[in-house]
Design a protein around this motif. Sequence first.
Motif, PDB file in Angstrom:
ATOM      1  N   THR A  60       0.842  -1.157  -0.113  1.00 41.84           N
ATOM      2  CA  THR A  60      -0.076   0.022  -0.140  1.00 41.84           C
ATOM      3  C   THR A  60       0.856   1.154  -0.202  1.00 41.84           C
ATOM      4  O   THR A  60       2.115   1.298   0.688  1.00 41.84           O
ATOM      5  N   SER A  61       0.425   2.297  -0.736  1.00 37.22           N
ATOM      6  CA  SER A  61       1.351   3.182  -1.063  1.00 37.22           C
ATOM      7  C   SER A  61       0.747   4.718  -0.735  1.00 37.22           C
ATOM      8  O   SER A  61      -0.475   4.979  -1.066  1.00 37.22           O
ATOM      9  N   TRP A  62       1.468   5.755  -0.342  1.00 30.60           N
ATOM     10  CA  TRP A  62       0.910   7.118  -0.084  1.00 30.60           C
ATOM     11  C   TRP A  62       2.177   7.842  -0.914  1.00 30.60           C
ATOM     12  O   TRP A  62       3.337   7.628  -0.815  1.00 30.60           O
ATOM     13  N   ASP A 103       3.337  11.891  -2.035  1.00 31.56           N
ATOM     14  CA  ASP A 103       3.205  13.111  -1.691  1.00 31.56           C
ATOM     15  C   ASP A 103       3.948  14.098  -2.646  1.00 31.56           C
ATOM     16  O   ASP A 103       4.984  13.490  -3.172  1.00 31.56           O
ATOM     17  N   PHE A 130      -4.923   7.019  -2.473  1.00 35.36           N
ATOM     18  CA  PHE A 130      -4.546   5.826  -1.865  1.00 35.36           C
ATOM     19  C   PHE A 130      -4.288   4.872  -3.053  1.00 35.36           C
ATOM     20  O   PHE A 130      -4.996   4.600  -3.953  1.00 35.36           O
ATOM     21  N   GLU A 182      -4.620   3.290  -8.499  1.00 39.07           N
ATOM     22  CA  GLU A 182      -4.960   4.151  -7.700  1.00 39.07           C
ATOM     23  C   GLU A 182      -6.299   3.570  -7.312  1.00 39.07           C
ATOM     24  O   GLU A 182      -7.081   3.045  -7.888  1.00 39.07           O
TER      25      GLU A 182
END
Length: 153
Positions: A113-115, A117, A131, A151
């Motif tokens: 799982t990735s965020w 920025d 997310f 996404e």
Amino acid sequence: MGPREFSVPADHNAEFIGELGFEPAFSVTIKHDPAVVIGGPKGERIYRKVTGGTVKGKINGTFYPDGTGEYSLGRSDGVIDINAHLLMRDENGEWIYLYNTGYLRPDGYYRVTSWVDADVRGKHGWVLGLFFIGSGKLAADGRSTTIDFYEVT
């Protein structure tokens, strides 16, 4: 106090539950040094220094090698808990931060799982508040990882 007391029945109605979907976002190939493994009380700490790589899709660019890498944990059951902090730079020089957490099983099943920025004033502000999930593969020689990101819509 039971679990039902924390729930409001009205929030379970269909109009409050959105459809869940996945839209292809970008693919990455992260080049890194072979793993450095350090024994510790919780398992083996696994460090991979990023040396470069590419990003293709809704974001196109390269990985910045200095100060980024994977800081994972090899568990006694053979699963690796992924913990990677990465800096990307798009084709226009805009910086993007990518944080991955997930796992790599001994059978090669790799999920994160990735965020993401990015600068709110930049071209990639669209990633903020989203997310992402990824399905990856560590190369047989241990010198790169490829991940396809989606996404969550």
